[in-house]
Design a protein around this motif. Structure first.
Motif, PDB file in Angstrom:
ATOM      1  N   ALA A   1       0.807  -1.227   0.000  1.00 45.01           N
ATOM      2  CA  ALA A   1       0.000   0.000   0.000  1.00 45.01           C
ATOM      3  C   ALA A   1       0.836   1.272   0.000  1.00 45.01           C
ATOM      4  CB  ALA A   1      -0.927  -0.007   1.220  1.00 45.01           C
ATOM      5  N   ILE A   2       2.116   1.182   0.363  1.00 47.85           N
ATOM      6  CA  ILE A   2       2.949   2.380   0.481  1.00 47.85           C
ATOM      7  C   ILE A   2       3.549   2.741  -0.882  1.00 47.85           C
ATOM      8  CG2 ILE A   2       5.037   3.351   1.517  1.00 47.85           C
ATOM      9  CD1 ILE A   2       4.564   1.615   3.936  1.00 47.85           C
ATOM     10  N   PRO A   3       3.307   3.940  -1.416  1.00 46.92           N
ATOM     11  CA  PRO A   3       3.988   4.374  -2.646  1.00 46.92           C
ATOM     12  C   PRO A   3       5.483   4.527  -2.392  1.00 46.92           C
ATOM     13  CG  PRO A   3       2.092   5.780  -2.121  1.00 46.92           C
ATOM     14  CD  PRO A   3       2.361   4.948  -0.908  1.00 46.92           C
ATOM     15  N   ASN A   4       6.304   4.077  -3.354  1.00 43.57           N
ATOM     16  CA  ASN A   4       7.752   4.104  -3.108  1.00 43.57           C
ATOM     17  C   ASN A   4       8.305   5.520  -2.991  1.00 43.57           C
ATOM     18  OD1 ASN A   4       7.658   4.847  -5.811  1.00 43.57           O
ATOM     19  ND2 ASN A   4       8.392   2.867  -6.542  1.00 43.57           N
ATOM     20  N   PHE A   5       7.700   6.502  -3.695  1.00 42.87           N
ATOM     21  CA  PHE A   5       8.223   7.868  -3.587  1.00 42.87           C
ATOM     22  C   PHE A   5       7.935   8.449  -2.196  1.00 42.87           C
ATOM     23  CE2 PHE A   5       3.871   8.591  -4.978  1.00 42.87           C
ATOM     24  CZ  PHE A   5       3.476   9.677  -4.223  1.00 42.87           C
ATOM     25  N   TRP A   6       6.760   8.102  -1.626  1.00 43.51           N
ATOM     26  CA  TRP A   6       6.425   8.582  -0.278  1.00 43.51           C
ATOM     27  C   TRP A   6       7.320   7.912   0.752  1.00 43.51           C
ATOM     28  CZ3 TRP A   6       4.105   6.213   4.100  1.00 43.51           C
ATOM     29  CH2 TRP A   6       3.667   7.114   5.082  1.00 43.51           C
TER      30      TRP A   6
ATOM     31  N   VAL B   1      16.325   0.646  -0.939  1.00 45.87           N
ATOM     32  CA  VAL B   1      15.338   0.225   0.060  1.00 45.87           C
ATOM     33  C   VAL B   1      13.952   0.752  -0.312  1.00 45.87           C
ATOM     34  CG1 VAL B   1      14.631   0.483   2.465  1.00 45.87           C
ATOM     35  CG2 VAL B   1      17.019   0.023   1.921  1.00 45.87           C
ATOM     36  N   ALA B   2      13.879   2.001  -0.760  1.00 40.93           N
ATOM     37  CA  ALA B   2      12.593   2.580  -1.161  1.00 40.93           C
ATOM     38  C   ALA B   2      11.976   1.798  -2.317  1.00 40.93           C
ATOM     39  CB  ALA B   2      12.776   4.044  -1.552  1.00 40.93           C
TER      40      ALA B   2
ATOM     41  N   VAL C   1      10.984   7.833 -10.747  1.00 41.84           N
ATOM     42  CA  VAL C   1      10.485   8.649  -9.645  1.00 41.84           C
ATOM     43  C   VAL C   1      11.513   8.741  -8.521  1.00 41.84           C
ATOM     44  CG1 VAL C   1       8.680   8.868  -7.904  1.00 41.84           C
ATOM     45  CG2 VAL C   1       8.097   8.082 -10.200  1.00 41.84           C
ATOM     46  N   VAL C   2      12.066   7.591  -8.119  1.00 39.72           N
ATOM     47  CA  VAL C   2      12.963   7.561  -6.965  1.00 39.72           C
ATOM     48  C   VAL C   2      14.252   8.334  -7.246  1.00 39.72           C
ATOM     49  CG1 VAL C   2      14.346   6.045  -5.498  1.00 39.72           C
ATOM     50  CG2 VAL C   2      11.997   5.434  -6.054  1.00 39.72           C
ATOM     51  N   GLU C   3      14.774   8.250  -8.448  1.00 40.07           N
ATOM     52  CA  GLU C   3      15.990   8.999  -8.782  1.00 40.07           C
ATOM     53  C   GLU C   3      15.759  10.498  -8.687  1.00 40.07           C
ATOM     54  OE1 GLU C   3      18.164   5.814 -11.811  1.00 40.07           O
ATOM     55  OE2 GLU C   3      17.424   7.723 -12.570  1.00 40.07           O
ATOM     56  N   ASN C   4      14.559  10.944  -9.006  1.00 41.73           N
ATOM     57  CA  ASN C   4      14.269  12.371  -8.884  1.00 41.73           C
ATOM     58  C   ASN C   4      14.102  12.779  -7.430  1.00 41.73           C
ATOM     59  OD1 ASN C   4      13.761  13.880 -11.620  1.00 41.73           O
ATOM     60  ND2 ASN C   4      12.988  11.809 -11.915  1.00 41.73           N
ATOM     61  N   VAL C   5      13.578  11.879  -6.576  1.00 37.60           N
ATOM     62  CA  VAL C   5      13.456  12.182  -5.150  1.00 37.60           C
ATOM     63  C   VAL C   5      14.832  12.340  -4.523  1.00 37.60           C
ATOM     64  CG1 VAL C   5      12.676  11.320  -2.915  1.00 37.60           C
ATOM     65  CG2 VAL C   5      11.213  11.052  -4.929  1.00 37.60           C
TER      66      VAL C   5
END
Length: 321
Positions: A141-146, A190-191, A260-264
């Protein structure tokens, strides 16, 4: 095995050709003009027309598709409109970050999922099983970017164990090195791994439970094998086919999730390159990056098919009929 391999190779080639056509057509119908974006909204129409001619955008779509397809076979991916450098070199530099990030995330997800899935199956309908499945449901349920933002707030801002973003590089000459680079990739990995690991844990649990009901498991236990030895040496091997299949699909999802994660985390990888190229209307880079991701997905699925056929030779016999 040879017939099975030839059939899979033919399917791989047809899929890649179809993917190239879809990628080209989708990007072709997107609104916007690359020449206008590069020159700005106040550029003279004559300058825009000249740049359009220089970029080859005045040619018919079928001709540009043929040129691009030929470049894919020869390794000439063209030149980036925004960066002014060959696309092949640009992508190669970014893959040096994205591929290790995806592999590290896949390793974390696989280890976590296999251990959790087998543990939950061994304690079916008990507290351990319920706890693992509840955590897996939460992970899905958890979005990886959050989750990535939460990791930054905890480990970078509050505890200050990791950097909040950036990448020092793999070379010590550039101020980085293997361990600093690996440390910079740990939180993003990990994300990415949490969601994929949660899905894989549920699949592993279901596959192991199905195999535990087979007759050979009772036979192995009757011969004196311990429950742990039966689980890890016999049950897990027979449960691997659906698990390996999902792993292949998840690796493709991890590559896409890096955008998404690389931009975070402000990582200069393939995902950030795609994001910046879309903003710059640099369709040459976007087209080749998306095609590369599609090719990686097809190749991973091809490798999964071969691995499944190695694990279970019955797949080869069914294909040959």
């Amino acid at each position: 095995m040879a017939l099975f391999l030839l059939q899979r190779l033919a399917s791989l080639a047809a899929t890649l050709l179809a993917a190239s056509a879809v990628v080209f057509l989708v990007l072709e119908v997107l609104p916007g003009d690359a020449a206008q974006v590069l020159l700005g909204p106040d550029a003279a129409p004559e300058a825009v027309a000249e740049l359009t001619r220089q970029l080859g955008l005045h040619l018919p779509a079928w001709q540009r598709y043929g040129q691009w397809l030929g470049g894919l076979f020869t390794g000439d991916l063209g030149t980036s409109h925004a960066y002014g450098t060959p696309v092949a070199g640009l992508i190669g530099e970014r893959l040096a970050l994205t591929v290790p990030l995806a592999l590290l995330a896949m390793l974390l997800a696989s280890v976590l999922a296999l251990v959790a899935g087998v543990y939950a199956a061994a304690r079916h309908n008990r507290l351990g099983d319920v706890g693992v499945m509840a955590l897996a449901q939460l992970g899905i349920a958890i979005p990886n970017f959050w989750f990535a933002i939460l990791l930054i707030l905890l480990f970078s801002v509050k505890l200050q164990w990791f950097s909040a973003g950036g990448f020092p590089g793999w070379s010590q000459d550039a101020g980085g090195g293997f361990w600093p680079a690996l440390q910079a990739l740990l939180l993003p990995a990990v994300a990415l791994a949490v969601v994929q690991g949660a899905i894989l844990a549920r699949v592993t649990r279901s596959a192991v439970l199905d195999v535990l009901r087979e007759d050979f498991v009772r036979t192995a236990r009757a011969k004196g094998l311990t429950r742990r030895a039966t689980l890890w040496k016999h049950v897990l091997r027979n449960a691997l086919i659906p698990v390996v299949t999902v792993m292949g699909l998840q690796f493709a999802n991890l590559l896409a999730g890096t955008i998404v994660v690389e931009n975070v985390f402000y990582l200069p990888g393939l995902g950030r390159l795609i994001f910046q190229s879309i903003a710059n209307r640099d369709l040459v880079v976007v087209r080749n990056c998306v095609m590369l991701l599609a090719a990686l997905v097809v190749l991973v699925n091809f490798a999964v098919d071969l691995l499944n056929a190695t694990i279970d030779p019955r797949i080869q016999r069914r294909t040959a009929r």
